[in-house]
Design a protein around this motif. Structure first.
Motif, PDB file in Angstrom:
ATOM      1  N   GLY A 115       0.795  -1.218   0.000  1.00  0.00           N
ATOM      2  CA  GLY A 115       0.000   0.000   0.000  1.00  0.00           C
ATOM      3  C   GLY A 115       0.827   1.267   0.000  1.00  0.00           C
ATOM      4  N   ARG A 116       2.129   1.187   0.295  1.00  0.00           N
ATOM      5  CA  ARG A 116       2.983   2.380   0.359  1.00  0.00           C
ATOM      6  C   ARG A 116       3.727   2.640  -0.953  1.00  0.00           C
ATOM      7  N   ARG A 117       3.478   1.887  -1.995  1.00  0.00           N
ATOM      8  CA  ARG A 117       4.226   2.084  -3.231  1.00  0.00           C
ATOM      9  C   ARG A 117       4.030   3.485  -3.828  1.00  0.00           C
ATOM     10  N   PRO A 118       2.838   4.060  -3.783  1.00  0.00           N
ATOM     11  CA  PRO A 118       2.736   5.457  -4.252  1.00  0.00           C
ATOM     12  C   PRO A 118       3.610   6.400  -3.427  1.00  0.00           C
ATOM     13  N   GLU A 119       3.707   6.145  -2.139  1.00  0.00           N
ATOM     14  CA  GLU A 119       4.576   6.972  -1.292  1.00  0.00           C
ATOM     15  C   GLU A 119       6.030   6.845  -1.717  1.00  0.00           C
ATOM     16  N   PHE A 120       6.470   5.626  -2.026  1.00  0.00           N
ATOM     17  CA  PHE A 120       7.850   5.433  -2.478  1.00  0.00           C
ATOM     18  C   PHE A 120       8.097   6.140  -3.815  1.00  0.00           C
ATOM     19  N   ARG A 121       7.134   6.065  -4.711  1.00  0.00           N
ATOM     20  CA  ARG A 121       7.287   6.743  -6.010  1.00  0.00           C
ATOM     21  C   ARG A 121       7.398   8.251  -5.815  1.00  0.00           C
ATOM     22  N   LEU A 122       6.596   8.815  -4.931  1.00  0.00           N
ATOM     23  CA  LEU A 122       6.642  10.246  -4.686  1.00  0.00           C
ATOM     24  C   LEU A 122       7.999  10.653  -4.102  1.00  0.00           C
ATOM     25  N   LEU A 123       8.529   9.850  -3.199  1.00  0.00           N
ATOM     26  CA  LEU A 123       9.840  10.157  -2.636  1.00  0.00           C
ATOM     27  C   LEU A 123      10.920  10.119  -3.715  1.00  0.00           C
ATOM     28  N   ARG A 124      10.798   9.192  -4.658  1.00  0.00           N
ATOM     29  CA  ARG A 124      11.769   9.141  -5.749  1.00  0.00           C
ATOM     30  C   ARG A 124      11.656  10.380  -6.635  1.00  0.00           C
ATOM     31  N   LEU A 125      10.417  10.847  -6.845  1.00  0.00           N
ATOM     32  CA  LEU A 125      10.221  12.018  -7.687  1.00  0.00           C
ATOM     33  C   LEU A 125      10.817  13.276  -7.077  1.00  0.00           C
ATOM     34  N   VAL A 126      10.790  13.388  -5.747  1.00  0.00           N
ATOM     35  CA  VAL A 126      11.320  14.595  -5.099  1.00  0.00           C
ATOM     36  C   VAL A 126      12.814  14.476  -4.815  1.00  0.00           C
ATOM     37  N   GLY A 127      13.456  13.383  -5.275  1.00  0.00           N
ATOM     38  CA  GLY A 127      14.907  13.332  -5.218  1.00  0.00           C
ATOM     39  C   GLY A 127      15.519  12.291  -4.315  1.00  0.00           C
ATOM     40  N   ALA A 128      14.744  11.490  -3.631  1.00  0.00           N
ATOM     41  CA  ALA A 128      15.318  10.453  -2.767  1.00  0.00           C
ATOM     42  C   ALA A 128      15.933   9.357  -3.629  1.00  0.00           C
ATOM     43  N   GLY A 129      17.137   8.915  -3.265  1.00  0.00           N
ATOM     44  CA  GLY A 129      17.805   7.863  -4.005  1.00  0.00           C
ATOM     45  C   GLY A 129      17.345   6.480  -3.582  1.00  0.00           C
ATOM     46  N   ARG A 130      17.651   5.496  -4.436  1.00  0.00           N
ATOM     47  CA  ARG A 130      17.251   4.126  -4.121  1.00  0.00           C
ATOM     48  C   ARG A 130      17.919   3.645  -2.843  1.00  0.00           C
ATOM     49  N   ALA A 141      10.428   1.123  -5.312  1.00  0.00           N
ATOM     50  CA  ALA A 141      11.513   2.079  -5.155  1.00  0.00           C
ATOM     51  C   ALA A 141      12.444   2.098  -6.338  1.00  0.00           C
ATOM     52  N   GLY A 142      12.064   1.451  -7.423  1.00  0.00           N
ATOM     53  CA  GLY A 142      12.941   1.379  -8.565  1.00  0.00           C
ATOM     54  C   GLY A 142      12.784   2.536  -9.507  1.00  0.00           C
ATOM     55  N   ARG A 143      13.338   2.352 -10.736  1.00  0.00           N
ATOM     56  CA  ARG A 143      13.306   3.445 -11.704  1.00  0.00           C
ATOM     57  C   ARG A 143      11.897   3.709 -12.206  1.00  0.00           C
ATOM     58  N   ARG A 144      11.117   2.619 -12.349  1.00  0.00           N
ATOM     59  CA  ARG A 144       9.762   2.846 -12.841  1.00  0.00           C
ATOM     60  C   ARG A 144       8.980   3.732 -11.890  1.00  0.00           C
ATOM     61  N   GLY A 145       9.228   3.561 -10.584  1.00  0.00           N
ATOM     62  CA  GLY A 145       8.560   4.431  -9.630  1.00  0.00           C
ATOM     63  C   GLY A 145       9.025   5.857  -9.800  1.00  0.00           C
ATOM     64  N   ALA A 146      10.286   6.077 -10.134  1.00  0.00           N
ATOM     65  CA  ALA A 146      10.780   7.442 -10.296  1.00  0.00           C
ATOM     66  C   ALA A 146      10.171   8.099 -11.517  1.00  0.00           C
ATOM     67  N   ARG A 147       9.957   7.293 -12.579  1.00  0.00           N
ATOM     68  CA  ARG A 147       9.365   7.887 -13.775  1.00  0.00           C
ATOM     69  C   ARG A 147       7.866   8.067 -13.635  1.00  0.00           C
ATOM     70  N   GLY A 148       7.228   7.190 -12.695  1.00  0.00           N
ATOM     71  CA  GLY A 148       5.771   7.226 -12.594  1.00  0.00           C
ATOM     72  C   GLY A 148       5.257   8.499 -12.089  1.00  0.00           C
TER      73      GLY A 148
END
Length: 896
Positions: A802-817, A889-896
Motif C-alpha cells: 500500500g505504500r508504493r505510491p509513497e515510495f514513487r513520490l519520494l523518488r520524484l522529489v529526489g530520494a535515491g534508491r 523504489a525502482g526506476r519505474r517508480g521514479a518515472r511514474g
C-alpha cells in the motif's frame, strides 16, 4: 454535473416505482435503470456491488494476496478441530479382555457437587489414579446372572523376570479372557509352576525349563509348565500362576481387580449388560469413607477402559489442555484476520471516499467490500481446509500414545476442514464491513474532501474505550493472580495476557505513537536522511504502524508466556528438589517397581545411615474455583518417617515429620495447608487415589512442595490405597566408604535393581518434562507461533504494497534508491524493536504475577530461547517490509 445527472435519474426511477425519491439512492437507482427491463432497484444494486467487487479484486490483487494469511488461519483451525475430534473419539484398545464379552469393574470416577453463585448445583467429575477393587462376593453374583456362561475373577501383579524384564502376572483361569492360548505343555498345578508367553519362553527353554521371577520380595525360581501364544503383538510379557498363588501374591484376598464375563451363545451385548447390571447393582468397591461404590458393566469397546486405568483421566486432562490451546488459536486467528482485513480496507479509504463522492450509496459500498472480502476469504478458506488435513495429522502424531491411540475416521478430516473454512469465511465479512463503516457513512460532499485527505490515524472513541478497559482488566487479572495459587493463578495470568494482547491491538495507534516518540530521535540521529525519513514516516502514520506492531506483539507475548511459564515452574521445582536432597545414593528398578522389603535390606547394609523408599500416588482434592466445583489431583509421597530427615529436607516450618506414623497422620505443603486452612494438629479430609475418604491429622507443614509434592503420608498407610505397593526409588544416605558396593550386595537377591549417585530428578514429584508436555509445547509454540509469524509477514507485506505510491513520490522529489532502502531497513528495525519491547512487557506482567504466586521467584526464560525468538521475529519483519517494497523504489517508480 455528476450530481445533477444522478438526481435526475433518481427522480425518474422514483416516479417509475411509484414512490418519492430518497436522498442517498445514488448509483443504486441509476444502475437499476440501466439494466434489463423489469429489473428492480435491488437487482441493480447487487449488479453494481458485484461490478465494484470484481474490479477492485483485479486492481488490488497484490494487497489481497497478503490477506491470504486467512488460509493459514483456516488450516490451523481445521487442524485443531481434527485433533479435538479424534481425541473425543479416542479410547484404549481392548487387548487384555479380548476374550471376554463383558467386564465388571468398580467405578473409577469420583464426583463433587456444589452450588455456584446464583445458579443450579453443578457436579465435577474426576478419574481416580489408583485401582478401585470389587468385593470378591460380586464374582458369584455375576456368574448367577442370566445369559452368563462363566465369570472369572481377574487380578494382576507386576512381575520382574530375569535380567530386569517387566511382565504382568495373572491367574491361569483368567487366560480365558485374553487372546492367549496354550501352545505347549500344560496349565500350572502348584505354586511353583507357571505358564509363560512365547517372549519369556525364549529365555526359559520352554516346558520343563526354569525361570526366575520377582513379585514382591526376593526373586524365586519357578518351573515352566507350559507356553501360551497370542496373535496380538506388543504389550508387556505375561506370566500365569495358579489362582491360589496369584491371590496370595496380589495381597488383597477379599477383593478383585475386575471380573471377566463370558456370555452364553446368542446373548447380545445389550441383554448381557442389563442382566449383569441388575445382578451387581449396589455391590461395588469400597471407598468414600467406607461406603460402597457402584459397579460398572463394560461391553464392546468400553472394555479397554478396564485395562488402562490412566487412559480416561489422561484423555480428560489432554482434552482440557488442548481445548484451552484451541481457544487461544481461535483468538489469535480472529485477531490476525481482523488486523489484516482492517488494514487492507483502511489503505483504500481514499478510493472508497471517492466512490461515495461520485454517487455510490453506503449500501453499495458495504456490499462491494463485503463481497470482496468474502471472495478472498472463501478462496483462502478452501485452501486452508485442504492444508488442515496434513497439519492435523502431524499434530495427532505428536499427541498419540500407546495406551490411548487417536482414531481418524474418514469423515473427520472433511468435517474438520469445513469447520476451519466456515469460521474464517464467516469472520471475514463483518470485519471488512466494520473497517469500512467510517467511510461509507460519509455524505457525498464530505466524502470528496475525505478522498483528498490522508488516512485518519486516530482510533475511534469506542475502540479507545474498549482498549483501555481491557488493559485495566488485564492488569487487574495479573494483580489477582498474585493473591492466588496453582491453577487459579495460572488461569488469572492467562486471562491477563489475553486481555493485554487485545488491548494493544485496539490501542495500536496510541501505542505506536508513544513508541515512535521514544525510538524516533535515536533513528534520526543514527540514520541521517534515511533515519529522518523513517522517523517522520512512522510518526505520520500511527494507525499503519499500530497494525504492523499488533502481530509482532502477539507472537512475542504468546511465545514468551508459553515458554516462560513452563521453564519457571521447572526451574523452581528442580531447585527445591536439589535443595531438599540429602541422600547421596539412589536405588532404581524396572517399570514394575521395587519390592517393598528392598528398603529394609538396604538399611541393613554396612555404611548406610538412612534409607527410605518413595511410594508415589495422588490425592483428589475437592474445592471451588470462582464458585464452580472442581476436582484436582495433587502429588502424594509415601515415606518412612524415621528415615526421612536423613535423606530429604522438606524445610519444615512447623511440626515434626518424625510424627508421620500410623494411619491417621499427614504432612502438608505450606501453600496447600493455607488453602485448606489447616495447621499442625488440625484434621483434614482427603480423598486418596483409590477414592477412599480419610480424616488425617496434620503433623508437619513444609515449604518445598513444588519439588516434593503437596502431601506426605506414612508409607505403610499409603500402601493399602495404591494399585501395586512398589517403591519407585530408594534414597540412601551413606556414612562414608564404599557404601554403594555394600548396597549392591544387599540387593543381590532382587532382579533389575541398580545403585547410582542420587540427583534432584530422583526426588522430584514429576519428571522435568514428558512426551505429552513436549508435544503440547511444539503445538502451542511451534504451530501457533509459526502462524503468528506468518501474520507478521502478511501484515507488513500488505502495508508495504500500500505504500508504493509513497515510495514513487519520494523518488520524484529526489530520494535515491539507497536512501529508500536504508529508510525501510530502519523502519524494520523500529517496528521490530518496538514490537519486541511491547510484547515482552505484555508477557512480563502476567508472568511476574504467576511466578511470584506459585514459586516466589521471578519468571525465567533461557536467554537462548529469547534470542531465537527475537531473531525469528526480525527475519519475518524484514521479509514482510523489504521484499514486497523493492518494485516500488525502482526506476519505474521514479518515472511514474
Amino acid at each position: 454535473m455528476s450530481d445533477t445527472k444522478t438526481s435526475g435519474t433518481k427522480a425518474r426511477d422514483g416516479k417509475r416505482l411509484g414512490r418519492k425519491p430518497r436522498s442517498g439512492d445514488g448509483v443504486r437507482a441509476g444502475t437499476s435503470g440501466g439494466g434489463r427491463r423489469g429489473a428492480g432497484p435491488r437487482a441493480g444494486m447487487r449488479r453494481a456491488s458485484a461490478f465494484l467487487a470484481r474490479r477492485s479484486l483485479r486492481t488490488h490483487r497484490r494487497a489481497w494476496a497478503a490477506v491470504f494469511a486467512a488460509a493459514a488461519a483456516a488450516a490451523l483451525l481445521g487442524a485443531f478441530a481434527l485433533v479435538l475430534g479424534s481425541l473425543l473419539l479416542a479410547g484404549p484398545p481392548v487387548e487384555r479382555y479380548a476374550g471376554a464379552d463383558a467386564v465388571v469393574v468398580a467405578d473409577q470416577r469420583v464426583t463433587y457437587t456444589a452450588k455456584p453463585w446464583g445458579s443450579e448445583p453443578q457436579t465435577a467429575t474426576a478419574h481416580l489414579p489408583e485401582r478401585v477393587r470389587l468385593d470378591r462376593s460380586v464374582v458369584a453374583r455375576a456368574a448367577a446372572a442370566d445369559g452368563v456362561a462363566r465369570a472369572v475373577a481377574d487380578d494382576s501383579v507386576p512381575v520382574v523376570a530375569g535380567r530386569g524384564t517387566s511382565a504382568v502376572g495373572r491367574s491361569w483361569g483368567a487366560a480365558a479372557l485374553t487372546p492367549y492360548r496354550l501352545t505347549g505343555g500344560r496349565a500350572p498345578r502348584s505354586a511353583s509352576e507357571v505358564v509363560v508367553d512365547s517372549a519369556l519362553a525364549a529365555t526359559s527353554g520352554g516346558p520343563g525349563g526354569r525361570v526366575t521371577l520377582q513379585v514382591d520380595g526376593a526373586a524365586r525360581r519357578y518351573t515352566v509348565s507350559g507356553v501360551a501364544g497370542t496373535r496380538q503383538r506388543g504389550g508387556a510379557p505375561a506370566v500365569f500362576f495358579t489362582e491360589a498363588r496369584l491371590t496370595r501374591l496380589a495381597g488383597h484376598p477379599g477383593t478383585v481387580d475386575a471380573i471377566g464375563v463370558v456370555a452364553e451363545r446368542g446373548v447380545s451385548d445389550g441383554a448381557l449388560r442389563a442382566a449383569l447390571g441388575d445382578a451387581v447393582a449396589g455391590h461395588g468397591g469400597k471407598g468414600h469413607g467406607g461406603g460402597e461404590r457402584g459397579a460398572r458393566v463394560l461391553t464392546g469397546a468400553e472394555r479397554g477402559a478396564a485395562e488402562q486405568l490412566d487412559a480416561p483421566g489422561a484423555r480428560g486432562d489432554l482434552l482440557a489442555m488442548l481445548a484451552s490451546v484451541a481457544a487461544t488459536v481461535v483468538m489469535v486467528a480472529l485477531l490476525v484476520i481482523a488486523t489484516t482485513l482492517s488494514q487492507a480496507v483502511h489503505q483504500r479509504s481514499g478510493e472508497l471516499a471517492l466512490l461515495r463522492a461520485v454517487g455510490a450509496t453506503p449500501r453499495q459500498l458495504r456490499s462491494a467490500v463485503g463481497r470482496e472480502a468474502s471472495r478472498v476469504a472463501g478462496a483462502a478458506a478452501l485452501l486452508g481446509a485442504a492444508g488442515s488435513v496434513p497439519l492435523g495429522l502431524l499434530m495427532r502424531s505428536l499427541l498419540a500414545t500407546d495406551p490411548l491411540p487417536l482414531p481418524v475416521p474418514v469423515w473427520l478430516p472433511l468435517a474438520a476442514g469445513a469447520v476451519g473454512a466456515v469460521i474464517v469465511t464467516l469472520a471475514a465479512r463483518p470485519v471488512a464491513l466494520l473497517a469500512a463503516r467510517s467511510i461509507t457513512r460519509l455524505r457525498p460532499a464530505s466524502a470528496l474532501g475525505a478522498a483528498r485527505a490522508p488516512e485518519p490515524d486516530e482510533p475511534g472513541r469506542a475502540r479507545t474505550v474498549a482498549g483501555v478497559l481491557l488493559a485495566v482488566a488485564g492488569l487487574g487479572s495479573a494483580g489477582a493472580a498474585t493473591a492466588q495459587g496453582d491453577r487459579a493463578a495460572a488461569l488469572a495470568a492467562s486471562a491477563a495476557a489475553t486481555s493485554l494482547i487485545i488491548a494493544v491491538a485496539l490501542l495500536g495507534p496510541w501505542v505506536a505513537r508513544i513508541s515512535m516518540r521514544v525510538l524516533g530521535a535515536p533513528a534520526r540521529r543514527a540514520g541521517g536522511v534515511a533515519g529522518f525519513l523513517a522517523a517522520r514516516s512512522a510518526a505520520a502514520h500511527s494507525r499503519r504502524l499500530g497494525a504492523a506492531l499488533t502481530p509482532i506483539v502477539l507472537v512475542v507475548a504468546f511465545v514468551c508466556v508459553q515458554l516462560a511459564a513452563g521453564s519457571t515452574l521447572e526451574r523452581a521445582a528442580g531447585r527445591q528438589a536439589s535443595d531438599a536432597l540429602r541422600a547421596d545414593l539412589v536405588v532404581t528398578g524396572p517399570a514394575a517397581g521395587i519390592p517393598s522389603d528392598a528398603a529394609d535390606a538396604v538399611r541393613a547394609a554396612p555404611g548406610v545411615s538412612a534409607a527410605t523408599g518413595l511410594l508415589r500416588s495422588a490425592v483428589v482434592l475437592a474445592h471451588r474455583e470462582t464458585g464452580d466445583p472442581k476436582l484436582d489431583r495433587y502429588p502424594l509421597l509415601g515415606v518412612t518417617a524415621d528415615q526421612l530427615s536423613g535423606t530429604l529436607d522438606a524445610r519444615v516450618t512447623s511440626g515434626d515429620p518424625a510424627d508421620l506414623t500410623g494411619r491417621g497422620t499427614v504432612a502438608v505443603g505450606k501453600d496447600r495447608a493455607g488453602e485448606l486452612g489447616a495447621g499442625v494438629g488440625d484434621m483434614v479430609r482427603l480423598r486418596l487415589g483409590d477414592g477412599s475418604e480419610v480424616r488425617l491429622r496434620v503433623v508437619a507443614v513444609y515449604e518445598r512442595s513444588l519439588g516434593l509434592g503437596e502431601f506426605m503420608l506414612p508409607r505403610e498407610a499409603l500402601a493399602a490405597h495404591v494399585s501395586a505397593p512398589r517403591d519407585r526409588q530408594i534414597l540412601v544416605r551413606s556414612k562414608g566408604g564404599d557404601t554403594a558396593s555394600a548396597v549392591r550386595r544387599a540387593l543381590a537377591p532382587y532382579e533389575g535393581l541398580r545403585v547410582r549417585a542420587a540427583t534432584a530428578d530422583d526426588v522430584r514429584i514429576s519428571p522435568s518434562s514428558s512426551a505429552q508436555d513436549d508435544a503440547l509445547i511444539v503445538i502451542g509454540v511451534g504451530v501457533i507461533g509459526g502462524f503468528a509469524l506468518l501474520a507478521v509477514v502478511s501484515t507488513l507485506a500488505l502495508i508495504t504494497v500500500g505504500r508504493r505510491p509513497e515510495f514513487r513520490l519520494l523518488r520524484l522529489v529526489g530520494a535515491g534508491r539507497g536512501q529508500l532502502l536504508r529508510m525501510r531497513v530502519l523502519e524494520t528495525g523500529l517496528i521490530t524493536v518496538a514490537g519486541l519491547a511491547i510484547g515482552t512487557l505484555v508477557a512480563a506482567i502476567p508472568l511476574l504475577a504467576f511466578a511470584l504466586s506459585t514459586t516466589g521467584s521471578l519468571p525465567y526464560l533461557p536467554a537462548v530461547r529469547y534470542g531465537v525468538l527475537a531473531l525469528t521475529v526480525t527475519v519475518a519483519a524484514a521479509a514482510g517490509t523489504l521484499l514486497p517494497g523493492t518494485g516500488g523504489a525502482g526506476r519505474r517508480g521514479a518515472r511514474g
